[in-house]
Design an enzyme around this catalytic site. Sequence first.
Site, PDB file in Angstrom:
ATOM      1  N   ASP A   1      -5.253 -58.831  23.333  1.00 24.98           N
ATOM      2  CA  ASP A   1      -4.506 -57.569  23.315  1.00 24.98           C
ATOM      3  C   ASP A   1      -5.200 -56.497  22.471  1.00 24.98           C
ATOM      4  O   ASP A   1      -5.866 -56.818  21.490  1.00 24.98           O
ATOM      5  CB  ASP A   1      -3.100 -57.836  22.763  1.00 24.98           C
ATOM      6  CG  ASP A   1      -2.162 -56.670  23.022  1.00 24.98           C
ATOM      7  OD1 ASP A   1      -2.427 -55.858  23.932  1.00 24.98           O
ATOM      8  OD2 ASP A   1      -1.154 -56.560  22.300  1.00 24.98           O
TER       9      ASP A   1
ATOM     10  N   ASN B   1       1.129 -56.838  34.803  1.00 20.26           N
ATOM     11  CA  ASN B   1       0.052 -55.850  34.631  1.00 20.26           C
ATOM     12  C   ASN B   1      -0.216 -54.996  35.871  1.00 20.26           C
ATOM     13  O   ASN B   1      -0.923 -53.984  35.794  1.00 20.26           O
ATOM     14  CB  ASN B   1      -1.247 -56.523  34.169  1.00 20.26           C
ATOM     15  CG  ASN B   1      -1.229 -56.969  32.727  1.00 20.26           C
ATOM     16  OD1 ASN B   1      -1.920 -57.921  32.343  1.00 20.26           O
ATOM     17  ND2 ASN B   1      -0.443 -56.302  31.882  1.00 20.26           N
TER      18      ASN B   1
HETATM   19  C1  FPP Z   1      -4.415 -56.280  27.012  1.00 21.50           C
HETATM   20  O1  FPP Z   1      -4.769 -55.132  26.252  1.00 21.50           O
HETATM   21  C2  FPP Z   1      -5.529 -56.636  27.892  1.00 21.50           C
HETATM   22  C3  FPP Z   1      -5.438 -56.769  29.248  1.00 21.50           C
HETATM   23  C4  FPP Z   1      -4.183 -56.574  29.989  1.00 21.50           C
HETATM   24  C5  FPP Z   1      -6.623 -57.081  30.062  1.00 21.50           C
HETATM   25  C6  FPP Z   1      -7.551 -58.084  29.463  1.00 21.50           C
HETATM   26  C7  FPP Z   1      -8.727 -58.210  30.346  1.00 21.50           C
HETATM   27  C8  FPP Z   1     -10.002 -58.290  29.930  1.00 21.50           C
HETATM   28  C9  FPP Z   1     -10.422 -58.368  28.512  1.00 21.50           C
HETATM   29  C10 FPP Z   1     -11.087 -58.379  30.944  1.00 21.50           C
HETATM   30  C11 FPP Z   1     -11.047 -59.762  31.513  1.00 21.50           C
HETATM   31  C12 FPP Z   1     -12.370 -60.239  31.770  1.00 21.50           C
HETATM   32  C13 FPP Z   1     -12.790 -61.510  31.604  1.00 21.50           C
HETATM   33  C14 FPP Z   1     -14.201 -61.756  31.863  1.00 21.50           C
HETATM   34  C15 FPP Z   1     -11.918 -62.654  31.194  1.00 21.50           C
HETATM   35  P1  FPP Z   1      -4.002 -53.767  26.516  1.00 21.50           P
HETATM   36  O2  FPP Z   1      -4.696 -53.031  27.580  1.00 21.50           O
HETATM   37  O3  FPP Z   1      -2.555 -54.061  26.797  1.00 21.50           O
HETATM   38  O4  FPP Z   1      -4.178 -53.054  25.139  1.00 21.50           O
HETATM   39  P2  FPP Z   1      -3.152 -52.048  24.443  1.00 21.50           P
HETATM   40  O5  FPP Z   1      -1.983 -52.877  23.986  1.00 21.50           O
HETATM   41  O6  FPP Z   1      -3.949 -51.524  23.304  1.00 21.50           O
HETATM   42  O7  FPP Z   1      -2.783 -51.004  25.447  1.00 21.50           O
END
Ligand code: FPP
Length: 243
Positions: free
Chosen positions: A29, A77
């Site tokens: 996250d 998501n």
């Molecule tokens: C949460 O942070 C993250 C996600 C919903 C996506 C995670 C995906 C990746 C890191 C890429 C996946 C790739 C591989 C190779 C496994 P957020 O966007 O909710 O962050 P925020 O809370 O700051 O908005």
Amino acid sequence: MGLFTKKTPHTAGEVDRSRLPRHIAVIMDGNGRWAKKRGLPRTAGHKVGAEVFRDIATYCKELGVEYLTVYAFSTENWKRPADEVSTIMGLLEQYLHEAIDTMEKDHIRLRFFGDMSVLSPELQALAHRTDDISAHYDGFQANICLNYGGRAELLRAAQRCAERGLDWTEENLSANMYSAGIPDPELVIRPGGEMRLSNFLLWQCAYSELYFCDTLWPDFTRQELDKAIIDYQRRDRRFGGVK
Ligand code: FPP
């Protein structure tokens, strides 16, 4: 000793490699906030987040952790803007292409938890291919939760038990989860400052130790992982009993 005792201050210490968690699960996250802080689009945070995943997976393998499960995309998501969703899917495709190219060298077993049927045909094909190629590897295993939700997984397991005429036992439910055959995570790490599970591994986390930190996922390092493991190694795990 009084009712209110002082918390032991956190000192860095060293990971005890003889008492590692076999399975670590991570809610990656904070990508969006990391990017926003730098005046970048949220997608930039996911790109760095994918790099950090690669590094942390490599480190887990080097340390001797057997399983790493990461939350890459939840059933919720899809509510995100289309360009963000397609960037995350693109990063996963890119990772799977690379994984296929380096599999014979890396010997990383890859598995996917979630409903893949709604993903693009390309991503589904890549996921099946990596799953097939790596199926016989018995070393380190990375599980990528994709279009995954803990409640959906439980419902699916219950439906599968009903269809197969199985009794309602913990063993039968466990055997019909995506995580069948994998030990429950001893340690669940959530960077990014939020303290919730967000529908992640609800069944498997029943007795997991939870570790939260403020570091945003793109800033998460091997040292942060050490800190989480050291913290876990100091905990008194009683599983509802007494010691
Ligand atoms: C949460 O942070 C993250 C996600 C919903 C996506 C995670 C995906 C990746 C890191 C890429 C996946 C790739 C591989 C190779 C496994 P957020 O966007 O909710 O962050 P925020 O809370 O700051 O908005």
